[in-house]
Write a protein that holds these residues in place. Structure first.
Motif, short mmCIF file in Angstrom:
data_model
loop_
_atom_site.label_atom_id
_atom_site.label_comp_id
_atom_site.label_asym_id
_atom_site.label_seq_id
_atom_site.Cartn_x
_atom_site.Cartn_y
_atom_site.Cartn_z
N ASN A 26 80.65 90.60 47.15
CA ASN A 26 81.10 90.74 45.76
C ASN A 26 81.83 89.49 45.29
OD1 ASN A 26 81.03 92.37 43.47
ND2 ASN A 26 83.20 92.91 43.72
N GLN A 27 81.38 88.35 45.79
CA GLN A 27 82.00 87.10 45.39
C GLN A 27 81.38 86.57 44.11
OE1 GLN A 27 81.30 84.95 49.10
NE2 GLN A 27 83.51 84.75 49.32
N GLU A 28 82.15 85.81 43.36
CA GLU A 28 81.60 85.12 42.20
C GLU A 28 80.60 84.07 42.69
OE1 GLU A 28 82.37 85.37 38.84
OE2 GLU A 28 83.53 87.17 39.26
N THR A 29 79.45 84.04 42.06
CA THR A 29 78.43 83.08 42.50
C THR A 29 77.91 82.30 41.32
OG1 THR A 29 76.64 84.66 42.23
CG2 THR A 29 77.69 84.56 44.38
N GLY A 30 77.68 81.04 41.53
CA GLY A 30 77.02 80.21 40.53
C GLY A 30 75.53 80.41 40.62
N VAL A 31 74.82 80.02 39.60
CA VAL A 31 73.36 80.13 39.59
C VAL A 31 72.79 78.79 39.19
CG1 VAL A 31 71.37 81.32 38.61
CG2 VAL A 31 73.51 82.55 38.93
N ASN A 32 71.80 78.33 39.93
CA ASN A 32 71.11 77.12 39.50
C ASN A 32 69.66 77.43 39.24
OD1 ASN A 32 69.99 77.25 42.14
ND2 ASN A 32 69.65 75.06 42.08
N TYR A 33 69.01 76.61 38.44
CA TYR A 33 67.58 76.82 38.27
C TYR A 33 66.83 75.74 39.04
CZ TYR A 33 67.15 73.27 34.48
OH TYR A 33 67.14 72.14 33.73
N ASN A 34 65.71 76.14 39.59
CA ASN A 34 64.94 75.28 40.47
C ASN A 34 63.52 75.17 39.97
OD1 ASN A 34 62.84 75.45 42.85
ND2 ASN A 34 64.53 74.19 43.55
N ILE A 35 63.03 73.96 39.76
CA ILE A 35 61.64 73.74 39.36
C ILE A 35 60.87 73.40 40.62
CG2 ILE A 35 60.10 72.41 37.88
CD1 ILE A 35 62.55 71.81 36.16
N ALA A 51 74.07 60.89 35.33
CA ALA A 51 73.73 59.87 36.33
C ALA A 51 73.95 60.35 37.76
CB ALA A 51 74.55 58.60 36.07
N ASP A 52 75.07 61.02 38.02
CA ASP A 52 75.39 61.47 39.37
C ASP A 52 75.31 62.99 39.46
OD1 ASP A 52 75.97 58.84 40.21
OD2 ASP A 52 77.99 59.00 39.35
N LYS A 53 74.94 63.47 40.64
CA LYS A 53 74.93 64.92 40.87
C LYS A 53 76.37 65.44 40.81
CE LYS A 53 70.68 64.90 43.59
NZ LYS A 53 70.04 65.23 44.89
N MET A 54 76.50 66.72 40.48
CA MET A 54 77.81 67.30 40.23
C MET A 54 77.96 68.63 40.96
SD MET A 54 77.69 66.69 36.09
CE MET A 54 79.31 67.35 35.77
N THR A 55 79.22 69.03 41.19
CA THR A 55 79.48 70.38 41.66
C THR A 55 79.36 71.34 40.47
OG1 THR A 55 81.86 70.38 41.22
CG2 THR A 55 81.12 69.45 43.33
N TRP A 56 79.27 72.63 40.78
CA TRP A 56 79.18 73.60 39.70
C TRP A 56 80.46 73.61 38.86
CZ3 TRP A 56 81.66 78.36 38.58
CH2 TRP A 56 81.04 79.12 37.58
N HIS A 112 80.48 74.14 45.60
CA HIS A 112 80.99 72.78 45.77
C HIS A 112 79.87 71.81 46.15
CE1 HIS A 112 85.31 73.68 45.43
NE2 HIS A 112 85.02 74.83 46.01
N ASN A 113 78.66 72.33 46.41
CA ASN A 113 77.52 71.45 46.62
C ASN A 113 77.19 70.72 45.33
OD1 ASN A 113 77.39 72.49 49.19
ND2 ASN A 113 75.68 73.89 48.75
N THR A 114 76.56 69.59 45.45
CA THR A 114 76.23 68.81 44.25
C THR A 114 74.73 68.89 43.95
OG1 THR A 114 75.99 66.78 45.55
CG2 THR A 114 78.15 67.23 44.58
#
Length: 433
Positions: free
Chosen positions: A385-394, A289-294, A411-413
């Motif tokens: 060389n930081q740890e990075t999250g990955v999101n997929y974008n349509i 229902a709500d957007k989330m942080t990684w 920390h973005n949602t």
């Protein structure tokens, strides 16, 4: 499906000589009939591709054509044995075939009078072509001295088995109404057909390992008789009238839709799930229902937003949506813009056998026609060389691309579309508690 072969008996003078002394009028199987050393020629009237079908349909006609070295067994009602004709070029031939001294009814069987249906290899150009049962008979009694014409008709059907994942069982076996196990087909003497051969003990018509075997397989089965189709310990299809000869039927090894329990705000709720391609994850039919942080999105087990039945998919699980040609346009599913109640979204539709009726709605997650969703994958990709999250974008052109985020940006949602945690779902278990 009809297949026609023309069987023409002819004396080959340069190889075999026929004269009155060669004709034997007794009824012994080894000498019955006329014309020792005569050749039987079989011609296929219909010229089509061998074992082909529409991958996007669930039911249709199985196309068949002979290839070199295929065999047809031919007999008649005056003898107890069969002649074996082997295809070479356009025709079948058998040096031992003999015409009869009086008119007889002739019968032909492909690929044999005894067909073992157990442990098939599942290949369209393998056992599915080599075991596809055909039979036919002459329209009127004849000696065959002037040639035979036999119309061959399909006596089997084809199961197109879709193994839906790389973890579940695919041990396919068939049961009769009496509870016996189907093991093969046997030609009916002096009839253009086969009878089902059974076993009192379990035998499989097709079986592959559970792991890493997702895919499409083809299995020959009897037509026109009661059949139960089982996978491991579960019966998932029954046909009381029997399958239609010459047709193929698509069956999935497990369900591709269902429900699973989610715990949302302390309350239990049933959430629908759908699998969109072979070996793919089982997606929830709606977003969290709500957007989330990684950091919230990667939680697991009871700490996950919907509880232990669910998780956030990885980039690897979704990589199939991004073609290798760099076009960003998925081919494993069909993607279209759709509008329901004035709200625009992307609509995914399955394209593979067993999935063409499966749909998934992907809502836009911003003001533009874009859907941005977290995956659970992370990596070391930036200059620091930081740890990075990955999101997929349509994207707005219905494609798929990947964006990488640094530690702060995690920390973005963004939106999350959960998938089932369970690796396989068996028939009768598609509603997960």
């Amino acid at each position: 499906m009809k297949k026609t072969i023309l069987l023409a008996l002819a004396a080959v003078a340069t190889i075999f000589t026929s004269c009155s002394s060669d004709i034997n009028n007794d009824n012994d199987d080894s000498n019955n009939g006329q014309g020792k050393g005569m050749t039987l020629i079989a011609n296929v009237e219909q010229d089509d591709t061998r074992a082909t079908l529409d991958t996007k349909e669930t039911f249709g006609t199985w196309k068949f054509a002979y290839t070199d070295n295929d065999k047809v067994e031919v007999g008649n009602d005056q003898i107890n044995n069969y002649y074996t004709f082997t295809k070479n070029g356009e025709n079948f031939s058998c040096a031992d075939a003999k015409a009869t001294s009086t008119a007889a009814n002739w019968y032909a069987y492909y690929p044999s009078t005894n067909i073992d249906l157990t442990n098939q290899d599942g290949k369209a150009d393998g056992s599915a072509a080599k075991l596809y049962a055909l039979a036919g008979a002459t329209e009127t009694a004849t000696t065959g001295a002037e040639g035979l014409t036999i119309n061959m008709k399909a006596k089997a059907a084809v199961l197109r088995i879709v193994k839906v994942d790389n973890y579940g069982p695919c041990d396919i076996y068939l049961k009769t109404k009496e509870g016996k196990y189907v093991s093969g087909l046997k030609a009916k003497k002096d009839e253009a057909g086969f009878e089902v051969v059974t076993s009192d003990t379990k035998v499989s018509v097709f079986k592959v390992a559970n792991e890493n075997t997702a895919g499409i397989y083809y299995v020959i089965v009897p037509a026109g008789v009661y059949l139960e189709v089982w996978n491991e310990d579960r019966k998932f299809k029954t046909t009381s009238k029997g399958l239609t000869a010459g047709k193929y039927y698509t069956l999935t090894s497990g369900p591709t839709t269902g429900t699973a329990t989610a715990t949302i705000d302390g309350k239990t709720e049933k959430i629908g799930w759908v699998q969109m391609w072979i070996g793919g994850p089982r997606f929830a039919t709606k977003n969290v229902a709500d957007k989330m942080t990684w950091f919230q999105a990667i939680k697991k087990g009871d700490e996950y937003i919907w509880g232990a039945n669910w998780r956030t998919p990885s980039k690897e699980e979704l990589a199939i949506l991004e073609p290798d040609d760099g076009s960003y346009i998925p081919t494993i599913v069909k993607v279209a813009l759709s509008t329901d109640n004035g709200v625009k979204h992307f609509k995914y539709t399955g394209t593979q056998p067993g999935y063409i009726s499966n749909n998934m709605i992907i809502p836009f997650t911003g003001t533009q026609e874009v859907g941005t969703y977290w995956t659970s994958t992370e990596g070391k990709v930036n200059i620091h060389n930081q740890e990075t999250g990955v999101n997929y974008n349509i994207s707005d052109f219905s494609g798929v691309c990947w964006n990488k985020f640094n530690e702060f940006e995690k920390h973005n949602t963004f939106a999350v579309r959960p998938v089932l945690t369970i690796q396989t779902v068996k028939w009768n278990e598609q509603n997960i508690q």
